[in-house]
Design a protein around this motif. Structure first.
Motif, mmCIF file in Angstrom:
data_model
loop_
_atom_site.group_PDB
_atom_site.id
_atom_site.type_symbol
_atom_site.label_atom_id
_atom_site.label_comp_id
_atom_site.label_asym_id
_atom_site.label_seq_id
_atom_site.Cartn_x
_atom_site.Cartn_y
_atom_site.Cartn_z
ATOM 1 N N LEU A 163 -49.912 -57.024 -37.767
ATOM 2 C CA LEU A 163 -48.486 -56.896 -37.403
ATOM 3 C C LEU A 163 -47.630 -56.923 -38.668
ATOM 4 O O LEU A 163 -47.781 -57.812 -39.511
ATOM 5 N N HIS A 198 -47.751 -52.459 -35.122
ATOM 6 C CA HIS A 198 -48.702 -53.453 -34.603
ATOM 7 C C HIS A 198 -49.878 -52.658 -34.017
ATOM 8 O O HIS A 198 -50.069 -52.599 -32.807
ATOM 9 N N ASN A 242 -39.183 -50.992 -31.858
ATOM 10 C CA ASN A 242 -39.702 -51.919 -32.875
ATOM 11 C C ASN A 242 -41.144 -51.591 -33.265
ATOM 12 O O ASN A 242 -41.666 -50.507 -32.950
ATOM 13 N N ASN A 243 -41.790 -52.543 -33.956
ATOM 14 C CA ASN A 243 -43.168 -52.360 -34.411
ATOM 15 C C ASN A 243 -44.126 -52.000 -33.272
ATOM 16 O O ASN A 243 -44.974 -51.104 -33.420
ATOM 17 N N VAL A 244 -43.994 -52.689 -32.137
ATOM 18 C CA VAL A 244 -44.887 -52.436 -31.000
ATOM 19 C C VAL A 244 -44.616 -51.040 -30.438
ATOM 20 O O VAL A 244 -45.548 -50.265 -30.172
ATOM 21 N N ASP A 292 -41.017 -55.202 -24.664
ATOM 22 C CA ASP A 292 -41.300 -56.213 -25.693
ATOM 23 C C ASP A 292 -39.994 -56.975 -25.938
ATOM 24 O O ASP A 292 -38.922 -56.583 -25.439
ATOM 25 N N VAL A 293 -40.077 -58.023 -26.726
ATOM 26 C CA VAL A 293 -38.897 -58.856 -27.003
ATOM 27 C C VAL A 293 -37.764 -58.022 -27.615
ATOM 28 O O VAL A 293 -38.007 -57.002 -28.256
ATOM 29 N N SER A 304 -37.376 -59.447 -32.633
ATOM 30 C CA SER A 304 -38.717 -59.651 -33.200
ATOM 31 C C SER A 304 -38.679 -60.741 -34.263
ATOM 32 O O SER A 304 -37.603 -61.091 -34.775
ATOM 33 N N MET A 305 -39.880 -61.214 -34.620
ATOM 34 C CA MET A 305 -39.981 -62.238 -35.673
ATOM 35 C C MET A 305 -39.365 -61.700 -36.960
ATOM 36 O O MET A 305 -39.646 -60.573 -37.365
ATOM 37 N N LEU A 348 -46.671 -59.917 -25.280
ATOM 38 C CA LEU A 348 -46.498 -61.373 -25.354
ATOM 39 C C LEU A 348 -46.351 -61.800 -26.824
ATOM 40 O O LEU A 348 -46.960 -61.170 -27.683
ATOM 41 N N PRO A 349 -45.616 -62.835 -27.162
ATOM 42 C CA PRO A 349 -44.947 -63.745 -26.234
ATOM 43 C C PRO A 349 -43.726 -63.088 -25.569
ATOM 44 O O PRO A 349 -43.089 -62.228 -26.179
#
Ligand code: CP
Ligand code: NVA
Length: 324
Positions: free
Chosen positions: A134, A139, A169-171, A234-235, A238-239, A275-276
């Motif tokens: 990631l 990801h 995003n990444n996902v 997805d969220v 992101s982080m 997830l999360p």
């Protein structure tokens, strides 16, 4: 140059990194899914006996960290987890030095980084394969194992349609590449300013031109999910984007996936999430437990797909590895 240095230079010419879904051909992605299914049925030879994988993580993780660790154990090897505080990528020590040091101890590096550039630097200086666990851009391990989950549930990939709702995003980037590589149509509904990255879209369009997949971009969730086979989200934050969380909650407030939105997809559509999850934000409370949700199968399949991937990349005896 020392003998070890010469060996390292040789290894650099032959090692195979996995930083993006686009590092694989369609045939290789299909082969990995088939191999993962074989391993999931219990046939896991000790292909990586005596091999070691470094798990170099700048961000938190549950699924990726545990599934890589267990994957190595089940293949006869082992993993060493390195937390952000221990290593201090680019802070305590330069990323290029860390790559060269780790190359002398381990047979592969799975790295989770804030910036994708850090992964590229690791890959440039490492004598052993680097796997993207990631980054802010992609990801790929998640996307490949999601293909495995969809294939298990639907019996095919080509001709299906997946709708991603939310942040580009990444996902989303890796899913767009994975879907278009394997002939699966990809819809994405994102608010203005949060669309999929242009260079990823261009790459996906190249894949789609050869696989026959269709990519559709919209800002309307209802339009994206109409009659699709898979609804994915997805969220919203992101982080690494925590400072934007409040603003993002406002921007994405009409992008929540709930039972009503899901009902516009096919009756047997799957609901997926890496997830999360943030219950009450990108998904309505309880959605993870709906009959259409396959999120825990997704989480399990990270293990099986990564076993196939590690066997392909780290083993010299199995599955055929092309130099890169
Ligand atoms: N889906 C995923 O990558 O989960 P972790 O962040 O827990 O590894
Ligand atoms: N987009 C999320 C995915 C977590 C698995 C993040 O980067 O935080």
């Amino acid at each position: 140059m020392s003998l070890d240095g010469v060996i390292c230079c040789f290894l650099k010419m032959t090692r195979r990194h996995f930083l993006s879904v686009s590092d694989l051909s369609r045939e290789e992605a299909e082969q990995l899914i088939k191999q993962a299914l074989v391993m999931k049925r219990g046939d896991t030879p000790h292909l990586l006996s005596g091999k070691a994988l470094a798990l170099l993580f700048e961000k938190p993780s549950l699924r990726t960290r545990v599934s890589f660790d267990i994957a190595m154990q089940q293949l006869g090897g082992h993993a060493v987890y390195l937390s952000p505080d221990e290593v201090g990528l680019g802070k305590r020590e330069s990323t290029s030095d860390i790559a060269q040091v780790l190359s002398r101890y381990v047979d592969g590096i799975a790295a989770r980084t804030f910036s994708h550039q850090t992964l590229l630097t690791l890959a440039e200086h490492s004598c052993v394969p680097v796997i993207n666990a990631l980054s802010d851009l992609e990801h790929p391990c998640q996307a490949l194992s999601d293909l495995l989950t969809i294939f298990e549930k639907k019996g095919k990939l080509a001709g299906l349609t997946l709708a991603f709702i939310g942040d580009g995003n990444n996902v989303a980037n890796s899913l767009l590449l994975a879907a278009s590589l394997s002939g699966m149509n990809f819809h994405i509904a994102s608010p203005s300013g949060y669309e999929i990255k242009k260079e990823i879209l261009a790459r996906g369009q190249e894949f789609a031109a050869s696989s026959g997949a269709e990519i559709r971009l919209t800002s309307e969730p209802c339009e994206a999910v109409k009659d699709v086979d898979v609804v994915y989200t997805d969220v919203w934050t992101s982080m690494g984007q925590e400072a934007e969380a409040e603003r993002r909650r406002l921007v994405f407030s009409s992008y929540q996936v709930d039972e009503k939105l899901l009902s516009l997809a096919k009756r047997d559509a799957l609901f997926m999430h890496p997830l999360p999850a943030h219950h009450g934000e990108e998904i309505s409370p309880g959605l993870l437990d709906s009959p259409q949700s396959v999120v825990f199968d997704q989480a399990e399949n990270r293990l099986h797909l990564q076993k196939a991937l590690l066997a392909k990349i780290l083993s010299s005896t199995s599955l055929g590895v092309a130099g890169k």
